[in-house]
Motif scaffolding. Structure first.
Motif, PDB file in Angstrom:
ATOM      1  N   GLU A  85       0.840  -1.206   0.000  1.00 16.59           N
ATOM      2  CA  GLU A  85       0.000   0.000   0.000  1.00 16.59           C
ATOM      3  C   GLU A  85       0.870   1.249   0.000  1.00 16.59           C
ATOM      4  OE1 GLU A  85      -3.215   0.894   2.713  1.00 16.59           O
ATOM      5  OE2 GLU A  85      -3.982  -1.135   2.457  1.00 16.59           O
ATOM      6  N   ARG A  86       0.386   2.283  -0.683  1.00 18.28           N
ATOM      7  CA  ARG A  86       1.078   3.579  -0.733  1.00 18.28           C
ATOM      8  C   ARG A  86       0.124   4.651  -0.231  1.00 18.28           C
ATOM      9  NH1 ARG A  86       5.526   2.997  -4.149  1.00 18.28           N
ATOM     10  NH2 ARG A  86       5.831   5.213  -4.417  1.00 18.28           N
ATOM     11  N   LEU A  87       0.655   5.551   0.578  1.00 16.76           N
ATOM     12  CA  LEU A  87      -0.122   6.663   1.096  1.00 16.76           C
ATOM     13  C   LEU A  87       0.616   7.947   0.729  1.00 16.76           C
ATOM     14  CD1 LEU A  87      -2.511   7.567   2.955  1.00 16.76           C
ATOM     15  CD2 LEU A  87      -0.875   7.498   4.824  1.00 16.76           C
ATOM     16  N   PRO A  88       0.060   8.742  -0.204  1.00 20.94           N
ATOM     17  CA  PRO A  88       0.743   9.982  -0.595  1.00 20.94           C
ATOM     18  C   PRO A  88       0.885  10.924   0.603  1.00 20.94           C
ATOM     19  CG  PRO A  88      -1.161   9.546  -2.001  1.00 20.94           C
ATOM     20  CD  PRO A  88      -1.199   8.561  -0.901  1.00 20.94           C
ATOM     21  N   LEU A  89       2.039  11.545   0.718  1.00 14.78           N
ATOM     22  CA  LEU A  89       2.290  12.483   1.810  1.00 14.78           C
ATOM     23  C   LEU A  89       2.194  13.904   1.289  1.00 14.78           C
ATOM     24  CD1 LEU A  89       5.365  10.780   3.531  1.00 14.78           C
ATOM     25  CD2 LEU A  89       2.987  10.735   4.270  1.00 14.78           C
ATOM     26  N   GLY A  90       1.479  14.720   2.010  1.00 17.26           N
ATOM     27  CA  GLY A  90       1.389  16.143   1.685  1.00 17.26           C
ATOM     28  C   GLY A  90       2.089  16.921   2.782  1.00 17.26           C
ATOM     29  N   THR A  91       1.392  17.890   3.330  1.00 20.40           N
ATOM     30  CA  THR A  91       1.946  18.651   4.446  1.00 20.40           C
ATOM     31  C   THR A  91       1.234  18.330   5.748  1.00 20.40           C
ATOM     32  OG1 THR A  91       0.468  20.482   3.925  1.00 20.40           O
ATOM     33  CG2 THR A  91       2.691  20.564   2.982  1.00 20.40           C
ATOM     34  N   GLU A  92       0.142  17.551   5.663  1.00 20.02           N
ATOM     35  CA  GLU A  92      -0.631  17.183   6.848  1.00 20.02           C
ATOM     36  C   GLU A  92       0.059  16.065   7.618  1.00 20.02           C
ATOM     37  OE1 GLU A  92      -3.611  18.554   7.938  1.00 20.02           O
ATOM     38  OE2 GLU A  92      -3.161  20.057   6.418  1.00 20.02           O
ATOM     39  N   ALA A  93      -0.135  16.059   8.930  1.00 16.31           N
ATOM     40  CA  ALA A  93       0.416  15.001   9.774  1.00 16.31           C
ATOM     41  C   ALA A  93      -0.307  13.686   9.485  1.00 16.31           C
ATOM     42  CB  ALA A  93       0.263  15.371  11.244  1.00 16.31           C
ATOM     43  N   VAL A  94       0.422  12.584   9.581  1.00 16.05           N
ATOM     44  CA  VAL A  94      -0.131  11.249   9.381  1.00 16.05           C
ATOM     45  C   VAL A  94      -0.190  10.566  10.741  1.00 16.05           C
ATOM     46  CG1 VAL A  94       0.222   9.000   8.279  1.00 16.05           C
ATOM     47  CG2 VAL A  94       0.848  11.099   7.071  1.00 16.05           C
ATOM     48  N   THR A  95      -1.412  10.290  11.206  1.00 10.42           N
ATOM     49  CA  THR A  95      -1.567   9.581  12.464  1.00 10.42           C
ATOM     50  C   THR A  95      -1.599   8.084  12.181  1.00 10.42           C
ATOM     51  OG1 THR A  95      -3.969   9.813  12.333  1.00 10.42           O
ATOM     52  CG2 THR A  95      -2.772  11.463  13.622  1.00 10.42           C
ATOM     53  N   ILE A  96      -0.956   7.313  13.064  1.00 14.31           N
ATOM     54  CA  ILE A  96      -0.827   5.880  12.866  1.00 14.31           C
ATOM     55  C   ILE A  96      -1.361   5.179  14.105  1.00 14.31           C
ATOM     56  CG2 ILE A  96       0.805   3.997  12.442  1.00 14.31           C
ATOM     57  CD1 ILE A  96       2.711   6.289  11.371  1.00 14.31           C
ATOM     58  N   GLY A  97      -2.234   4.187  13.912  1.00 12.22           N
ATOM     59  CA  GLY A  97      -2.760   3.444  15.041  1.00 12.22           C
ATOM     60  C   GLY A  97      -3.951   2.595  14.666  1.00 12.22           C
TER      61      GLY A  97
END
Length: 168
Positions: A85-97
């Motif tokens: 899986e790929r998740l594009p990164l922008g400037t927003e924070a990515v929460t993981i859990g």
């Protein structure tokens, strides 16, 4: 033994039993609903010294290059149930859990409800462990403070391993 001594022992036993019950209920509640993550206020973030240089040296990481608008990055899962899986990164924070409102939802027994957060700070991606039970590993080392992440560095959360790569 006198009746008074026996009565005191019974009361003490009941108190200990209720304390045990409360600890069990607390443990089950925190496992089901998680614990509240500590949030930094904007003022704290702005006044806190930038420790990324110190943290990268302490963990043996090289300081990451500054992110540019021409450099599109993605979070790529390399091992675990969501491999590929790929998740594009922008400037927003990515929460993981495990929480359903997380940006990256990881459902396994080794991931906390609010496990970690990956965010862009001063042009560099940093990951912060949110006091998770099993911890967050960056390049095989468990972290306790925010750590700058160089693209290509493996990050382990529970049974899932991912890294940041250029999005192609």
């Amino acid at each position: 033994m006198s009746e008074l001594t026996l009565f005191v022992f019974r009361i003490a036993f009941l108190v200990l039993m209720w304390v045990f019950v409360f600890f069990v209920v607390y443990a089950v509640r925190s496992d089901l609903f998680g614990q509240r993550a500590k949030r930094l206020t904007t003022a704290t973030r702005l006044t806190a010294p930038d420790a990324s240089a110190f943290l990268t040296q302490a963990h043996g990481l090289v300081a990451p290059p500054a992110a540019t608008s021409s450099q599109a990055l993605a979070l790529v899962i390399t091992a675990g149930p969501k491999k590929g899986e790929r998740l594009p990164l922008g400037t927003e924070a990515v929460t993981i859990g495990r929480a359903s409102d997380s940006t990256l939802v990881i459902r396994d027994d080794y991931t906390s409800t609010r496990h970690a957060v990956l965010e862009l700070r001063r042009g560099a991606w940093q990951i912060t462990d949110l006091d998770s039970t099993n911890g967050t590993l960056v390049d095989g080392t468990r972290i306790s403070d925010p750590v700058a992440v160089v693209p290509g560095t493996p990050i382990t959360v529970g049974q899932t391993v991912f890294d940041i790569r250029e999005d192609s």
